[in-house]
Design a protein around this motif. Structure first.
Motif, PDB file in Angstrom:
ATOM      1  N   CYS A 155      25.885 -25.345   6.115  1.00  9.15           N
ATOM      2  CA  CYS A 155      26.769 -24.190   5.939  1.00  9.15           C
ATOM      3  C   CYS A 155      25.928 -22.920   5.815  1.00  9.15           C
ATOM      4  O   CYS A 155      24.702 -22.978   5.684  1.00  9.15           O
ATOM      5  N   HIS A 156      26.603 -21.770   5.823  1.00  7.29           N
ATOM      6  CA  HIS A 156      25.928 -20.506   5.546  1.00  7.29           C
ATOM      7  C   HIS A 156      25.541 -20.493   4.066  1.00  7.29           C
ATOM      8  O   HIS A 156      26.319 -20.936   3.209  1.00  7.29           O
ATOM      9  N   PRO A 157      24.351 -19.990   3.719  1.00  3.54           N
ATOM     10  CA  PRO A 157      23.909 -19.999   2.322  1.00  3.54           C
ATOM     11  C   PRO A 157      24.905 -19.358   1.350  1.00  3.54           C
ATOM     12  O   PRO A 157      25.141 -19.881   0.254  1.00  3.54           O
ATOM     13  N   LEU A 158      25.511 -18.226   1.737  1.00  2.00           N
ATOM     14  CA  LEU A 158      26.467 -17.566   0.838  1.00  2.00           C
ATOM     15  C   LEU A 158      27.727 -18.404   0.663  1.00  2.00           C
ATOM     16  O   LEU A 158      28.330 -18.402  -0.411  1.00  2.00           O
ATOM     17  N   ASN A 159      28.131 -19.132   1.704  1.00  4.97           N
ATOM     18  CA  ASN A 159      29.294 -20.007   1.589  1.00  4.97           C
ATOM     19  C   ASN A 159      29.054 -21.104   0.564  1.00  4.97           C
ATOM     20  O   ASN A 159      29.954 -21.501  -0.178  1.00  4.97           O
ATOM     21  N   LYS A 160      27.832 -21.608   0.520  1.00  4.36           N
ATOM     22  CA  LYS A 160      27.509 -22.657  -0.432  1.00  4.36           C
ATOM     23  C   LYS A 160      27.599 -22.131  -1.864  1.00  4.36           C
ATOM     24  O   LYS A 160      28.127 -22.801  -2.753  1.00  4.36           O
ATOM     25  N   ILE A 161      27.100 -20.920  -2.097  1.00  2.91           N
ATOM     26  CA  ILE A 161      27.150 -20.326  -3.433  1.00  2.91           C
ATOM     27  C   ILE A 161      28.591 -20.044  -3.829  1.00  2.91           C
ATOM     28  O   ILE A 161      28.996 -20.278  -4.978  1.00  2.91           O
ATOM     29  N   GLN A 162      29.408 -19.546  -2.874  1.00  3.93           N
ATOM     30  CA  GLN A 162      30.822 -19.301  -3.157  1.00  3.93           C
ATOM     31  C   GLN A 162      31.539 -20.610  -3.483  1.00  3.93           C
ATOM     32  O   GLN A 162      32.354 -20.671  -4.413  1.00  3.93           O
ATOM     33  N   TYR A 163      31.239 -21.661  -2.731  1.00  9.70           N
ATOM     34  CA  TYR A 163      31.846 -22.967  -2.996  1.00  9.70           C
ATOM     35  C   TYR A 163      31.459 -23.467  -4.377  1.00  9.70           C
ATOM     36  O   TYR A 163      32.299 -23.980  -5.131  1.00  9.70           O
ATOM     37  N   MET A 164      30.187 -23.335  -4.719  1.00  8.79           N
ATOM     38  CA  MET A 164      29.702 -23.801  -6.019  1.00  8.79           C
ATOM     39  C   MET A 164      30.399 -23.047  -7.153  1.00  8.79           C
ATOM     40  O   MET A 164      30.798 -23.642  -8.160  1.00  8.79           O
ATOM     41  N   HIS A 165      30.567 -21.745  -6.988  1.00  7.73           N
ATOM     42  CA  HIS A 165      31.250 -20.939  -8.008  1.00  7.73           C
ATOM     43  C   HIS A 165      32.693 -21.408  -8.166  1.00  7.73           C
ATOM     44  O   HIS A 165      33.193 -21.560  -9.295  1.00  7.73           O
ATOM     45  N   SER A 166      33.380 -21.657  -7.041  1.00 10.21           N
ATOM     46  CA  SER A 166      34.762 -22.122  -7.081  1.00 10.21           C
ATOM     47  C   SER A 166      34.872 -23.499  -7.732  1.00 10.21           C
ATOM     48  O   SER A 166      35.759 -23.751  -8.554  1.00 10.21           O
ATOM     49  N   LEU A 167      33.962 -24.400  -7.363  1.00  9.95           N
ATOM     50  CA  LEU A 167      33.952 -25.755  -7.925  1.00  9.95           C
ATOM     51  C   LEU A 167      33.783 -25.710  -9.439  1.00  9.95           C
ATOM     52  O   LEU A 167      34.509 -26.376 -10.188  1.00  9.95           O
ATOM     53  N   LEU A 168      32.827 -24.913  -9.905  1.00 10.53           N
ATOM     54  CA  LEU A 168      32.562 -24.824 -11.339  1.00 10.53           C
ATOM     55  C   LEU A 168      33.710 -24.135 -12.067  1.00 10.53           C
ATOM     56  O   LEU A 168      34.022 -24.487 -13.212  1.00 10.53           O
TER      57      LEU A 168
END
Length: 562
Positions: A155-168
Motif C-alpha cells: 500500500c501507499h505509506p500514508l494509507n498504512k498510517i491512516q489504517y493503523m490510526h483507524s484500527l487503533l
C-alpha cells in the motif's frame, strides 16, 4: 475448571446486577442457552474461594449476588490474566494486523499461530478474512506473502498510517479490558517495539502535554490527547516497519508541506529534541510531521490563534454557515461571536483531519440523532455550505459535533427563575459539550440556577469554597461530599427522571433500575427478536418523551432540546 470468555461475560453481568434476575432473563441478555448459563455458573462457583457461598438461582426469584459474593467475583475477574482470555476472530485479526504493521521480524504462519494461540487452519481462515476486509476498506491495501518478508502489506505509506490510526481508534474505543490486557502483554514482546512502548517513554510523553499546550496556546480535548498518547508509539513503529527509498520519502515529505508553516510543526521540533536527549530516540522529518499532523487534527477546547489573519477566509465560511442555519431554521442563536470562535477552532482541526485522513469518531452521534433530530437535520442542511466551500465530505459524526456547538448556543424562551438554587455542572467532555449540557439542564430544571460548569480538575480546586444545592456530573469517578447526580453528556430519559425527581423531592432512587433497563426486560419477555425489540423500545421512549416535554412546557418543545 478454567474460566473462558463466556464465563467472564456471565461473571461481569452478575456483578452488575442490582435486582434478582432469573436464569431465563440472563440467558436472553447474554444470548446463551440456559444450559450454558448453568454450565458457566458451575465453573464460576468452582473458582470461588471455599469460604464464599456458592451462587445459586432461587426458585421464582433468580440470582442476586450478596456483597461477599460480589467482592469475591470482582477479585476473581481482576485476577484473570491473558492466558485465561479467549480471543474471538475479530480480536485475533486486530492483533495480527497490529503485529504485521509494526514488528521488525519476518511474519510467518508459525509466528501468527504462537501470537494468537490457535491452530494453523484457524490462522489461515483469519488471513483469508483479513484479505476480504482489506478489499472493502478505503485504504487500498492488500496482504501478500513472500519468502523474504513473510506476510506484509502492499500500500501507499500514508494509507498504512491512516489504517493503523483507524484500527487503533476502534480498538481502544470498543475493546473490552480482557483483550486490552492481552494486547498490552503481547505487543510489548514484539521485536523492535520495546523502547517506544516502554512505561518510561509513556510517562515522558504524558509529562510533555502541558508544555506542548502552553507553547501552542491551545487546549487539546482531554480524550483526544489521551488517545494520541496511546497511539503515537504504534504509528511511529508502523512507519519504521516500512522499507522506503529516498524518492518515496521525498514524496511523503512533499505531501506534508502544508503543516510546516504551522506552529504545531515548530513545537514538535522541541519534542523531537527532548526525546533524543532523554532516550536517544531520533525522529526523522516524516515522524516530526506525523506528530504535528496529530496535534493539528485533534479537537481543541481552546485556541488563541483562531483570530489570526491566515484564517480570515475560514472565519468567513463559518459565519456564512451560522447565518445559513438561522435563516433556514426556526432556531435562534445567542452569543454568535463566541459560537463563531468555537466553531472556527473546531473546523481548523476538522480540515486537517479530512486532508490527512485522521479518523475522529463521535461516540454520541446516535444519541444526538435520536434526541435532537430536528436540530441535527437543520445542521446537516446548513453543513452542505461547508462541504461545497471546502471540497470535503462530512459524515454524520462530523455533523453531530457541529450540532453540539449549535445546540450550546440556542436561545431559550419562556424560562422561569423562581425558587432558584445553586447547581454546578462537572463535565470533562470539552467546551462544546459543556455548553450543550448547560442548555439541557436549564431546559429540564427551569427553576434552578446553573451557577457554573467545571472540569473535574477545576471543581476539585474550588470544591471547599462552593455553596451548592447539588451537583450534576458526567463523570462516574467523581467523589464529593456534596449531593451528586451522575448523567450522560446527552441526557437520556432516565437522566431527565433523575434530575426532576431529585430537584423536587431531594431523593435519588439508586436502588431502582432505570426506565430503559426495565423496558428492555419487559420487551424481552414478549419479543424474542432483539432488533425488533430495540426498534419498539426507541418508539416507545420517543412517545413518552414527547408527552413528558409537552407536559413540562409547550413553548420549549420547538427548541428540540430534550
Amino acid at each position: 475448571m478454567s474460566l473462558d470468555k463466556s464465563s467472564c461475560a456471565l461473571l461481569r453481568y452478575l456483578i452488575r446486577l442490582k435486582k434478582p434476575e432469573t436464569i431465563m432473563a440472563i440467558s436472553r441478555a447474554l444470548q446463551q442457552s440456559r444450559r450454558k448459563i448453568y454450565y458457566h455458573l458451575d465453573k464460576i462457583n468452582s473458582s470461588l474461594p471455599k469460604e464464599v457461598e456458592s451462587i445459586e438461582s432461587q426458585p421464582r426469584v433468580g440470582i442476586l449476588l450478596s456483597p461477599e459474593q460480589k467482592a469475591a467475583c470482582q477479585v476473581l475477574l481482576d485476577s484473570l490474566d491473558s492466558y485465561s482470555y479467549i480471543m474471538n476472530m475479530n480480536e485475533r485479526i486486530q492483533l495480527m494486523m497490529i503485529y504485521i504493521c509494526i514488528t521488525t521480524e519476518r511474519v510467518t504462519i508459525e509466528k501468527l499461530m504462537e501470537l494468537t494461540e490457535v491452530s494453523r487452519n484457524t490462522v489461515l481462515n483469519d488471513l483469508s478474512e483479513i484479505r476480504s476486509q482489506l478489499a472493502k476498506e478505503q485504504y487500498k491495501m492488500t496482504l501478500y506473502v513472500s519468502k523474504s518478508q513473510g506476510y506484509d502489506l502492499n500500500c501507499h505509506p500514508l494509507n498504512k498510517i491512516q489504517y493503523m490510526h483507524s484500527l487503533l481508534y476502534n480498538l481502544f474505543a470498543e475493546a473490552n479490558e480482557g483483550f486490552l490486557k492481552v494486547l498490552e502483554t503481547k505487543v510489548h514482546a514484539f521485536p523492535g517495539c520495546q523502547q517506544l512502548l516502554s512505561m518510561a517513554v509513556t510517562h515522558f510523553l504524558e509529562g510533555q502535554v502541558y508544555r506542548l499546550e502552553k507553547d501552542l496556546g491551545k487546549k487539546i480535548n482531554r480524550y483526544e490527547i489521551e488517545f494520541m498518547l496511546k497511539v503515537l508509539p504504534y504509528l511511529l513503529l508502523s512507519y519504521r516497519n516500512m522499507v522506503l527509498d529516498q524518492e518515496e520519502k521525498d514524496s511523503i515529505i512533499k505531501d506534508f508541506s502544508l503543516i510546516r508553516k504551522r506552529i504545531e510543526y515548530k513545537i514538535t521540533q522541541n519534542l523531537k529534541q527532548a526525546l533524543e536527549d532523554s532516550f536517544a530516540i531520533g525522529l526523522d522529518e516524516i515522524e516530526v510531521s506525523l506528530i504535528a499532523i496529530l496535534l493539528l487534527s485533534y479537537r481543541k477546547d481552546k485556541d488563541i490563534h483562531v483570530t489570526s489573519q491566515d484564517f480570515a477566509d475560514l472565519k468567513r465560511v463559518v459565519e456564512q454557515f451560522i447565518w445559513h442555519f438561522e435563516v433556514h431554521s426556526s432556531f435562534e442563536l445567542e452569543n454568535k461571536e463566541e459560537l463563531a470562535q468555537s466553531l472556527l477552532a473546531h473546523c481548523k482541526a476538522l480540515l486537517f483531519r479530512k486532508t490527512y485522513g485522521i479518523l475522529s469518531k463521535n461516540p454520541m452521534v446516535k444519541q444526538i440523532q435520536d434526541k435532537y433530530s430536528t436540530l441535527f437535520r437543520m445542521t446537516k442542511l446548513s453543513a452542505r455550505l461547508l462541504e461545497e466551500e471546502w471540497k470535503i465530505s462530512l459524515t454524520d459524526e462530523d455533523i453531530a459535533y457541529l450540532t453540539i456547538h449549535l445546540g450550546g448556543a440556542l436561545r431559550r424562551s419562556g424560562s422561569r427563575t423562581e425558587n432558584s438554587r445553586k447547581v454546578y455542572l462537572i463535565c470533562d467532555e470539552g467546551v462544546a459539550v459543556q455548553k450543550l449540557l448547560v442548555k439541557q439542564v436549564q431546559h429540564h430544571l427551569p427553576g434552578k440556577l446553573v451557577s457554573g460548569i467545571f472540569t473535574t480538575e477545576q471543581f476539585k480546586s474550588v470544591e471547599d469554597l462552593l455553596e451548592v444545592d447539588f451537583l450534576i456530573s458526567t463523570s462516574e469517578a467523581l467523589e464529593t461530599k456534596h449531593p451528586l447526580i451522575q448523567v450522560h453528556p446527552i441526557l437520556d430519559f432516565d437522566d431527565v427522571l433523575k434530575l426532576t425527581r431529585f430537584a423536587k423531592y431531594r431523593f435519588l432512587a439508586d436502588d431502582k433500575r432505570g426506565f430503559s433497563a426495565e423496558l428492555d426486560k419487559l420487551l424481552a419477555a414478549y419479543i424474542p427478536d432483539g432488533k425488533t425489540a430495540q426498534e419498539l423500545k426507541q418508539r416507545l421512549q420517543s412517545l413518552v418523551t414527547n408527552e413528558l416535554l409537552a407536559s413540562l412546557s409547550d413553548a420549549e418543545v420547538e427548541t428540540d432540546l430534550y
